[in-house]
Scaffold this active site. Structure first.
Site, PDB file in Angstrom:
ATOM      1  N   GLN A 152       0.822  -1.231   0.000  1.00  0.00           N
ATOM      2  CA  GLN A 152       0.000   0.000   0.000  1.00  0.00           C
ATOM      3  C   GLN A 152       0.850   1.272   0.000  1.00  0.00           C
ATOM      4  O   GLN A 152       0.501   2.254  -0.638  1.00  0.00           O
ATOM      5  CB  GLN A 152      -0.941   0.004   1.219  1.00  0.00           C
ATOM      6  CG  GLN A 152      -1.875   1.206   1.295  1.00  0.00           C
ATOM      7  CD  GLN A 152      -2.493   1.391   2.689  1.00  0.00           C
ATOM      8  OE1 GLN A 152      -2.218   0.640   3.619  1.00  0.00           O
ATOM      9  NE2 GLN A 152      -3.333   2.390   2.831  1.00  0.00           N
TER      10      GLN A 152
ATOM     11  N   TYR B 289       3.795 -11.498   3.767  1.00  0.00           N
ATOM     12  CA  TYR B 289       3.315 -10.122   3.548  1.00  0.00           C
ATOM     13  C   TYR B 289       3.935  -9.540   2.272  1.00  0.00           C
ATOM     14  O   TYR B 289       5.147  -9.558   2.090  1.00  0.00           O
ATOM     15  CB  TYR B 289       3.636  -9.220   4.748  1.00  0.00           C
ATOM     16  CG  TYR B 289       2.865  -9.549   6.027  1.00  0.00           C
ATOM     17  CD1 TYR B 289       1.794 -10.448   6.032  1.00  0.00           C
ATOM     18  CD2 TYR B 289       3.215  -8.957   7.230  1.00  0.00           C
ATOM     19  CE1 TYR B 289       1.097 -10.741   7.205  1.00  0.00           C
ATOM     20  CE2 TYR B 289       2.528  -9.248   8.410  1.00  0.00           C
ATOM     21  CZ  TYR B 289       1.478 -10.145   8.390  1.00  0.00           C
ATOM     22  OH  TYR B 289       0.801 -10.430   9.554  1.00  0.00           O
TER      23      TYR B 289
ATOM     24  N   GLN C 100      -1.032 -15.191  18.548  1.00  0.00           N
ATOM     25  CA  GLN C 100      -1.305 -13.919  17.860  1.00  0.00           C
ATOM     26  C   GLN C 100      -2.695 -13.976  17.223  1.00  0.00           C
ATOM     27  O   GLN C 100      -2.861 -14.436  16.110  1.00  0.00           O
ATOM     28  CB  GLN C 100      -0.241 -13.609  16.807  1.00  0.00           C
ATOM     29  CG  GLN C 100      -0.468 -12.216  16.237  1.00  0.00           C
ATOM     30  CD  GLN C 100       0.570 -11.743  15.240  1.00  0.00           C
ATOM     31  OE1 GLN C 100       0.222 -11.294  14.152  1.00  0.00           O
ATOM     32  NE2 GLN C 100       1.841 -11.807  15.592  1.00  0.00           N
TER      33      GLN C 100
ATOM     34  N   GLN D 236       0.080   8.554  12.530  1.00  0.00           N
ATOM     35  CA  GLN D 236      -0.769   7.524  13.159  1.00  0.00           C
ATOM     36  C   GLN D 236      -0.004   6.802  14.267  1.00  0.00           C
ATOM     37  O   GLN D 236      -0.561   6.485  15.315  1.00  0.00           O
ATOM     38  CB  GLN D 236      -1.236   6.521  12.099  1.00  0.00           C
ATOM     39  CG  GLN D 236      -2.150   7.148  11.045  1.00  0.00           C
ATOM     40  CD  GLN D 236      -2.455   6.197   9.897  1.00  0.00           C
ATOM     41  OE1 GLN D 236      -1.776   5.180   9.715  1.00  0.00           O
ATOM     42  NE2 GLN D 236      -3.464   6.528   9.100  1.00  0.00           N
TER      43      GLN D 236
ATOM     44  N   ASN E  35      -1.339   6.698  18.060  1.00  0.00           N
ATOM     45  CA  ASN E  35      -1.748   5.432  18.677  1.00  0.00           C
ATOM     46  C   ASN E  35      -0.836   5.010  19.834  1.00  0.00           C
ATOM     47  O   ASN E  35      -1.283   4.382  20.796  1.00  0.00           O
ATOM     48  CB  ASN E  35      -1.797   4.322  17.620  1.00  0.00           C
ATOM     49  CG  ASN E  35      -2.687   4.716  16.444  1.00  0.00           C
ATOM     50  OD1 ASN E  35      -3.202   5.836  16.386  1.00  0.00           O
ATOM     51  ND2 ASN E  35      -2.866   3.810  15.508  1.00  0.00           N
TER      52      ASN E  35
HETATM   53  N1  LIG Z   1      -1.412 -13.050  12.506  1.00  0.00           N
HETATM   54  C1  LIG Z   1      -2.268 -12.623  11.601  1.00  0.00           C
HETATM   55  O1  LIG Z   1      -2.958 -13.424  10.962  1.00  0.00           O
HETATM   56  C2  LIG Z   1      -2.375 -11.150  11.362  1.00  0.00           C
HETATM   57  C3  LIG Z   1      -3.407 -10.648  10.552  1.00  0.00           C
HETATM   58  C4  LIG Z   1      -3.472  -9.272  10.376  1.00  0.00           C
HETATM   59  C5  LIG Z   1      -2.543  -8.419  10.966  1.00  0.00           C
HETATM   60  N2  LIG Z   1      -1.530  -8.967  11.723  1.00  0.00           N
HETATM   61  C6  LIG Z   1      -0.499  -8.113  12.375  1.00  0.00           C
HETATM   62  O2  LIG Z   1      -1.104  -7.021  13.034  1.00  0.00           O
HETATM   63  C7  LIG Z   1      -0.581  -5.810  12.507  1.00  0.00           C
HETATM   64  C8  LIG Z   1      -1.579  -4.721  12.605  1.00  0.00           C
HETATM   65  O3  LIG Z   1      -2.746  -5.019  11.822  1.00  0.00           O
HETATM   66  P1  LIG Z   1      -3.574  -3.818  11.213  1.00  0.00           P
HETATM   67  O4  LIG Z   1      -2.701  -3.016  10.321  1.00  0.00           O
HETATM   68  O5  LIG Z   1      -4.835  -4.353  10.683  1.00  0.00           O
HETATM   69  O6  LIG Z   1      -3.849  -2.975  12.578  1.00  0.00           O
HETATM   70  P2  LIG Z   1      -4.717  -1.749  12.985  1.00  0.00           P
HETATM   71  O7  LIG Z   1      -3.836  -0.968  13.888  1.00  0.00           O
HETATM   72  O8  LIG Z   1      -6.044  -2.214  13.486  1.00  0.00           O
HETATM   73  O9  LIG Z   1      -4.995  -0.916  11.631  1.00  0.00           O
HETATM   74  C9  LIG Z   1      -3.971  -0.147  11.056  1.00  0.00           C
HETATM   75  C10 LIG Z   1      -4.479   0.773   9.957  1.00  0.00           C
HETATM   76  O10 LIG Z   1      -5.486   1.662  10.458  1.00  0.00           O
HETATM   77  C11 LIG Z   1      -5.253   2.989   9.943  1.00  0.00           C
HETATM   78  N3  LIG Z   1      -4.911   3.844  11.088  1.00  0.00           N
HETATM   79  C12 LIG Z   1      -4.020   3.539  12.068  1.00  0.00           C
HETATM   80  N4  LIG Z   1      -3.962   4.530  12.972  1.00  0.00           N
HETATM   81  C13 LIG Z   1      -4.811   5.482  12.575  1.00  0.00           C
HETATM   82  C14 LIG Z   1      -5.166   6.727  13.102  1.00  0.00           C
HETATM   83  N5  LIG Z   1      -4.631   7.183  14.236  1.00  0.00           N
HETATM   84  N6  LIG Z   1      -6.091   7.473  12.432  1.00  0.00           N
HETATM   85  C15 LIG Z   1      -6.643   7.021  11.293  1.00  0.00           C
HETATM   86  N7  LIG Z   1      -6.332   5.826  10.723  1.00  0.00           N
HETATM   87  C16 LIG Z   1      -5.423   5.051  11.365  1.00  0.00           C
HETATM   88  C17 LIG Z   1      -4.131   2.854   8.948  1.00  0.00           C
HETATM   89  O11 LIG Z   1      -4.649   2.538   7.667  1.00  0.00           O
HETATM   90  P3  LIG Z   1      -4.979   3.661   6.525  1.00  0.00           P
HETATM   91  O12 LIG Z   1      -4.227   4.903   6.858  1.00  0.00           O
HETATM   92  O13 LIG Z   1      -4.541   3.023   5.260  1.00  0.00           O
HETATM   93  O14 LIG Z   1      -6.468   3.802   6.588  1.00  0.00           O
HETATM   94  C18 LIG Z   1      -3.359   1.653   9.457  1.00  0.00           C
HETATM   95  O15 LIG Z   1      -2.574   1.017   8.486  1.00  0.00           O
HETATM   96  C19 LIG Z   1      -0.135  -6.188  11.090  1.00  0.00           C
HETATM   97  O16 LIG Z   1       0.797  -5.298  10.544  1.00  0.00           O
HETATM   98  C20 LIG Z   1       0.469  -7.548  11.349  1.00  0.00           C
HETATM   99  O17 LIG Z   1       1.749  -7.399  11.914  1.00  0.00           O
HETATM  100  C21 LIG Z   1      -1.461 -10.303  11.930  1.00  0.00           C
END
Ligand SMILES: NC(=O)c1ccc[n+]([C@@H]2O[C@H](COP(=O)([O-])OP(=O)(O)OC[C@H]3O[C@@H](n4cnc5c(N)ncnc54)[C@H](OP(=O)(O)O)[C@@H]3O)[C@@H](O)[C@H]2O)c1
Length: 332
Positions: A27, A54, A176, A290, A294
């Site tokens: 992305q 990834y 996880q 962000q 956060n």
């Molecule tokens: N084990 C597994 O199967 C699995 C699956 C999924 C994820 N993971 C792990 O968990 C990590 C986090 O997952 P996630 O990226 O889905 O987590 P998340 O923290 O729930 O979402 C992150 C996304 O939300 C948006 N965001 C974050 N902070 C923000 C803010 N303050 N204001 C507005 N938008 C905000 C951003 O996307 P935009 O700016 O693009 O909108 C960001 O990329 C992954 O990188 C990975 O390491 C593991």
């Protein structure tokens, strides 16, 4: 930044970790990725989560370059194995062959000698669990990983893996799972089992991929540049959360966050950290602001009446069914 033990192990992790799923190598451009990693280091994050799969292995390369030059002793680097990384039948799953190939590929791409935590990215029903755990034990004994973890394993699978790990004298210390105020499926079974076994949760999508920030409004187009507009993969993954019912309920959290003096993202991250079985919340970010926003959730205590008010607002849209912790019946 505050630190917690990873399960019952001696390893400390930053209670907010940074993960690069969807963003690095896909992305966002490399410059933005590097800025997010720098922001994470600046706010005191030391724990970084990635996976071989990834961005078709590119995410590990991007993270490796972004962390290059940092003191290795001061970082905890986590990666994973299971999902396909190539075209062949052995480029996936938890066979001995794929685990041995995959750890070597991950170390090369991350430019490190070892990872702190090596995680089974799902349960592999096509490989005997004994074979998987024996291979993990060999990875640990060869010094390529220090600890073993799993991801999205059910309570029964976690217990079976933990018992084999114990017999092999290696430490299975973490799980996880997805966990957020909207997705609480681990609370009934995975968490009680993990507490008993000394396993900590390293939880993903604590703000439901951005949904819990309230930036997606019911009946409106998603904001430009958000995950919901990322046609590489983000839009697909976030789509399950974009119903008017969920987005409407999330809007009703805004006055609660305001009253608590928190941003919506901070409220969501702080919410998962109230669970003492959570070792770390892995946040994602497409831009450094962000991360700065956060990370301020570290150390925040949410009072009982606020937790109750959150439950009341979200009640109709919270997922709690433990059967939703499930791995594919066949290897992908
Ligand atoms: N084990 C597994 O199967 C699995 C699956 C999924 C994820 N993971 C792990 O968990 C990590 C986090 O997952 P996630 O990226 O889905 O987590 P998340 O923290 O729930 O979402 C992150 C996304 O939300 C948006 N965001 C974050 N902070 C923000 C803010 N303050 N204001 C507005 N938008 C905000 C951003 O996307 P935009 O700016 O693009 O909108 C960001 O990329 C992954 O990188 C990975 O390491 C593991």
């Amino acid at each position: 930044m505050e630190f917690r033990h990873l399960g019952r192990s001696g390893l400390m992790v930053s209670e907010i970790a940074y993960g690069n799923w969807i963003t690095h190598g896909s992305q966002v451009e490399e410059e933005a990725a590097a800025k997010c990693v720098k922001a994470a280091l600046d706010v005191g994050i030391t724990t970084f989560d990635t996976a071989d799969v990834y961005a078709g292995t590119r995410a590990e390369e991007v993270l490796g370059r972004a962390l290059k030059g940092e003191r290795r002793e001061g970082l905890e680097i986590f990666t994973k194995v299971y999902w396909p990384t190539g075209p062949g039948p052995n480029d996936r799953g938890l066979s001995r062959k794929h685990i041995m190939e995959s750890i070597n590929g991950s170390l090369r791409r991350l430019q490190v000698d070892y990872v702190d935590l090596y995680q089974a990215h799902r349960y592999d029903h096509s490989t005997p669990l004994e074979e998987t755990m024996q291979a993990f034990a060999d990875v640990v004994r060869s010094g390529k990983a220090l600890y073993i973890g799993v991801s999205e394993w059910s309570a029964t699978e976690i217990r079976a893996g933990w018992e084999l790990a114990r017999d092999l004298n290696i430490q299975l210390v973490s799980s996880q799972p997805q966990y957020s105020a909207l997705w609480r499926v681990i609370e009934a079974e995975v968490v009680p089992t993990s507490i008993e076994l000394g396993i900590g949760q390293v939880v993903w999508s604590p703000i439901a991929q951005g949904v819990l920030t309230g930036k997606y409004e019911p009946g409106k187009q998603p904001p430009a540049g958000s995950r919901a507009t990322d046609d590489k993969s983000g839009a697909d993954f976030i789509s399950r959360w974009l119903s008017d019912e969920v987005l409407g309920a999330v809007q009703r959290l805004k006055p609660l966050a305001e009253q608590a003096g928190l941003s919506m993202a901070q409220l969501a991250v702080a919410w998962v950290l109230q669970n003492s079985n959570v070792s770390a919340a892995i946040i994602g970010a497409s831009r450094p602001e962000q991360v700065h926003d956060n990370a301020k959730a570290s150390g925040v205590k949410l009072e009982d009446d606020l937790l109750k008010a959150i439950d009341d607002v979200l009640a109709p849209v919270i997922e709690r069914d433990p059967a939703l912790t499930v791995s594919p019946a066949n290897r992908p």
